[in-house]
Design a protein around this motif. Structure first.
Motif, PDB file in Angstrom:
ATOM      1  N   HIS A  37       0.828  -1.215   0.000  1.00 55.42           N
ATOM      2  CA  HIS A  37       0.000   0.000   0.000  1.00 55.42           C
ATOM      3  C   HIS A  37       0.859   1.261   0.000  1.00 55.42           C
ATOM      4  O   HIS A  37       0.513   2.262  -0.626  1.00 55.42           O
ATOM      5  CB  HIS A  37      -0.955   0.006   1.200  1.00 55.42           C
ATOM      6  CG  HIS A  37      -1.723   1.279   1.322  1.00 55.42           C
ATOM      7  ND1 HIS A  37      -2.779   1.591   0.497  1.00 55.42           N
ATOM      8  CD2 HIS A  37      -1.569   2.334   2.159  1.00 55.42           C
ATOM      9  CE1 HIS A  37      -3.244   2.786   0.825  1.00 55.42           C
ATOM     10  NE2 HIS A  37      -2.527   3.257   1.831  1.00 55.42           N
ATOM     11  N   LEU A  38       1.971   1.230   0.708  1.00 62.71           N
ATOM     12  CA  LEU A  38       2.824   2.417   0.841  1.00 62.71           C
ATOM     13  C   LEU A  38       3.900   2.519  -0.236  1.00 62.71           C
ATOM     14  O   LEU A  38       4.503   3.583  -0.410  1.00 62.71           O
ATOM     15  CB  LEU A  38       3.482   2.437   2.228  1.00 62.71           C
ATOM     16  CG  LEU A  38       2.528   2.483   3.413  1.00 62.71           C
ATOM     17  CD1 LEU A  38       3.303   2.489   4.717  1.00 62.71           C
ATOM     18  CD2 LEU A  38       1.593   3.683   3.329  1.00 62.71           C
ATOM     19  N   GLN A  39       4.127   1.438  -0.951  1.00 64.37           N
ATOM     20  CA  GLN A  39       5.197   1.390  -1.943  1.00 64.37           C
ATOM     21  C   GLN A  39       5.023   2.481  -2.998  1.00 64.37           C
ATOM     22  O   GLN A  39       3.943   2.676  -3.543  1.00 64.37           O
ATOM     23  CB  GLN A  39       5.228   0.020  -2.607  1.00 64.37           C
ATOM     24  CG  GLN A  39       6.462  -0.227  -3.416  1.00 64.37           C
ATOM     25  CD  GLN A  39       6.588  -1.706  -3.755  1.00 64.37           C
ATOM     26  OE1 GLN A  39       5.611  -2.449  -3.770  1.00 64.37           O
ATOM     27  NE2 GLN A  39       7.789  -2.130  -4.029  1.00 64.37           N
ATOM     28  N   LEU A  43       5.843   9.610   2.246  1.00 67.81           N
ATOM     29  CA  LEU A  43       5.170   9.490   3.540  1.00 67.81           C
ATOM     30  C   LEU A  43       5.395  10.744   4.369  1.00 67.81           C
ATOM     31  O   LEU A  43       6.489  11.300   4.389  1.00 67.81           O
ATOM     32  CB  LEU A  43       5.713   8.290   4.319  1.00 67.81           C
ATOM     33  CG  LEU A  43       5.706   6.932   3.631  1.00 67.81           C
ATOM     34  CD1 LEU A  43       6.334   5.883   4.549  1.00 67.81           C
ATOM     35  CD2 LEU A  43       4.302   6.536   3.233  1.00 67.81           C
ATOM     36  N   LEU A  44       4.369  11.171   5.048  1.00 64.29           N
ATOM     37  CA  LEU A  44       4.469  12.185   6.074  1.00 64.29           C
ATOM     38  C   LEU A  44       4.165  11.456   7.367  1.00 64.29           C
ATOM     39  O   LEU A  44       3.069  10.906   7.520  1.00 64.29           O
ATOM     40  CB  LEU A  44       3.457  13.306   5.840  1.00 64.29           C
ATOM     41  CG  LEU A  44       3.454  14.434   6.855  1.00 64.29           C
ATOM     42  CD1 LEU A  44       2.932  15.704   6.217  1.00 64.29           C
ATOM     43  CD2 LEU A  44       2.659  14.122   8.106  1.00 64.29           C
ATOM     44  N   ILE A  45       5.129  11.395   8.256  1.00 60.76           N
ATOM     45  CA  ILE A  45       4.958  10.693   9.521  1.00 60.76           C
ATOM     46  C   ILE A  45       5.006  11.729  10.635  1.00 60.76           C
ATOM     47  O   ILE A  45       6.027  12.378  10.836  1.00 60.76           O
ATOM     48  CB  ILE A  45       6.019   9.604   9.707  1.00 60.76           C
ATOM     49  CG1 ILE A  45       5.888   8.588   8.563  1.00 60.76           C
ATOM     50  CG2 ILE A  45       5.882   8.938  11.079  1.00 60.76           C
ATOM     51  CD1 ILE A  45       6.908   7.501   8.554  1.00 60.76           C
ATOM     52  N   LEU A  72       1.027  11.353  -1.430  1.00 64.75           N
ATOM     53  CA  LEU A  72       1.547  11.490  -0.073  1.00 64.75           C
ATOM     54  C   LEU A  72       0.622  10.741   0.873  1.00 64.75           C
ATOM     55  O   LEU A  72      -0.583  10.982   0.888  1.00 64.75           O
ATOM     56  CB  LEU A  72       1.595  12.971   0.324  1.00 64.75           C
ATOM     57  CG  LEU A  72       2.057  13.286   1.735  1.00 64.75           C
ATOM     58  CD1 LEU A  72       3.543  12.975   1.899  1.00 64.75           C
ATOM     59  CD2 LEU A  72       1.779  14.750   2.057  1.00 64.75           C
ATOM     60  N   GLU A  73       1.188   9.853   1.654  1.00 68.20           N
ATOM     61  CA  GLU A  73       0.430   9.116   2.663  1.00 68.20           C
ATOM     62  C   GLU A  73       0.749   9.741   4.022  1.00 68.20           C
ATOM     63  O   GLU A  73       1.905   9.792   4.428  1.00 68.20           O
ATOM     64  CB  GLU A  73       0.817   7.646   2.653  1.00 68.20           C
ATOM     65  CG  GLU A  73       0.012   6.793   3.595  1.00 68.20           C
ATOM     66  CD  GLU A  73      -1.365   6.431   3.070  1.00 68.20           C
ATOM     67  OE1 GLU A  73      -2.205   6.037   3.891  1.00 68.20           O
ATOM     68  OE2 GLU A  73      -1.602   6.510   1.849  1.00 68.20           O
ATOM     69  N   LEU A 122       9.395  13.663   6.574  1.00 64.27           N
ATOM     70  CA  LEU A 122       9.031  13.421   5.188  1.00 64.27           C
ATOM     71  C   LEU A 122       9.947  12.332   4.661  1.00 64.27           C
ATOM     72  O   LEU A 122      11.175  12.457   4.719  1.00 64.27           O
ATOM     73  CB  LEU A 122       9.162  14.698   4.361  1.00 64.27           C
ATOM     74  CG  LEU A 122       8.231  15.830   4.788  1.00 64.27           C
ATOM     75  CD1 LEU A 122       8.510  17.090   3.978  1.00 64.27           C
ATOM     76  CD2 LEU A 122       6.772  15.419   4.672  1.00 64.27           C
ATOM     77  N   VAL A 123       9.333  11.262   4.173  1.00 61.64           N
ATOM     78  CA  VAL A 123      10.055  10.084   3.698  1.00 61.64           C
ATOM     79  C   VAL A 123       9.750   9.943   2.216  1.00 61.64           C
ATOM     80  O   VAL A 123       8.586   9.962   1.810  1.00 61.64           O
ATOM     81  CB  VAL A 123       9.592   8.820   4.466  1.00 61.64           C
ATOM     82  CG1 VAL A 123      10.341   7.590   3.982  1.00 61.64           C
ATOM     83  CG2 VAL A 123       9.744   9.020   5.968  1.00 61.64           C
ATOM     84  N   ASP A 124      10.805   9.824   1.409  1.00 61.63           N
ATOM     85  CA  ASP A 124      10.591   9.768  -0.038  1.00 61.63           C
ATOM     86  C   ASP A 124      10.038   8.414  -0.484  1.00 61.63           C
ATOM     87  O   ASP A 124       9.873   7.484   0.317  1.00 61.63           O
ATOM     88  CB  ASP A 124      11.843  10.183  -0.814  1.00 61.63           C
ATOM     89  CG  ASP A 124      12.991   9.191  -0.749  1.00 61.63           C
ATOM     90  OD1 ASP A 124      12.786   8.012  -0.385  1.00 61.63           O
ATOM     91  OD2 ASP A 124      14.126   9.596  -1.073  1.00 61.63           O
ATOM     92  N   ASP A 125       9.765   8.329  -1.770  1.00 64.75           N
ATOM     93  CA  ASP A 125       9.151   7.129  -2.342  1.00 64.75           C
ATOM     94  C   ASP A 125      10.084   5.922  -2.385  1.00 64.75           C
ATOM     95  O   ASP A 125       9.673   4.826  -2.741  1.00 64.75           O
ATOM     96  CB  ASP A 125       8.590   7.420  -3.734  1.00 64.75           C
ATOM     97  CG  ASP A 125       9.613   8.026  -4.680  1.00 64.75           C
ATOM     98  OD1 ASP A 125      10.749   8.332  -4.257  1.00 64.75           O
ATOM     99  OD2 ASP A 125       9.271   8.206  -5.860  1.00 64.75           O
TER     100      ASP A 125
END
Length: 152
Positions: A37-39, A43-45, A72-73, A122-125
């Motif tokens: 799902h996240l692949q 991501l914003l954590i 962006l998740e 912020l985590v990249d793809d």
């Protein structure tokens, strides 16, 4: 062993290892958050706590980001490590509409425990932490950081 056979074995091993990456656990509703799902998504954590005033005021901004289409998740993490029903109740009480992880991803992402809240990563793809944002965030501010990081 022939070279084509060895290459095939190596490829198979790589595929098996990548397919075995551990999922992210469940959210505040008990729904599994899978690697699949996240692949490929950024991501914003966001780490939050009920007692944190700025955390409370940034939630509508994070909700807006979660509802928009920016690849962006948005994922929350409760700083006090609430789980199960307590986590669901806290998220509901604060009006959180994005998914909140039951399991802290700090180890997975090699994050040290923050001494201040809120803190947003912020985590990249590709799964690389690209930015650490301290303090209350706005949707416009996060989008500006994303545009810069993505080279847009």
């Amino acid at each position: 062993m022939t070279r084509p056979f060895a290459a095939s074995l190596l490829l198979l091993a790589c595929l098996l290892i990548s397919a075995c990456e551990k999922d992210w656990g469940v959210d505040q509703h008990g729904q599994e958050i899978t690697v699949a799902h996240l692949q490929g998504k950024w991501l914003l954590i966001n780490y939050w706590a009920e007692w944190c005033g700025p955390c409370r005021t940034e939630i509508p901004e994070l909700n807006a980001l979660a509802m928009a289409e920016h690849n962006l998740e948005v994922l929350g993490v409760n700083f006090d490590e609430l789980r199960g029903e307590e986590l669901a109740e806290a998220a509901e009480a604060l009006g959180i509409r994005f998914r909140v992880l039951s399991d802290d991803p700090a180890e997975r992402l090699k994050l040290s425990r923050s001494e201040v809240l809120p803190v947003t990563y912020l985590v990249d793809d590709k799964g690389v932490v690209r930015e650490r944002l301290i303090g209350e965030q706005s949707a416009a501010g996060v989008l500006a950081h994303l545009a810069r990081l993505r080279g847009e």
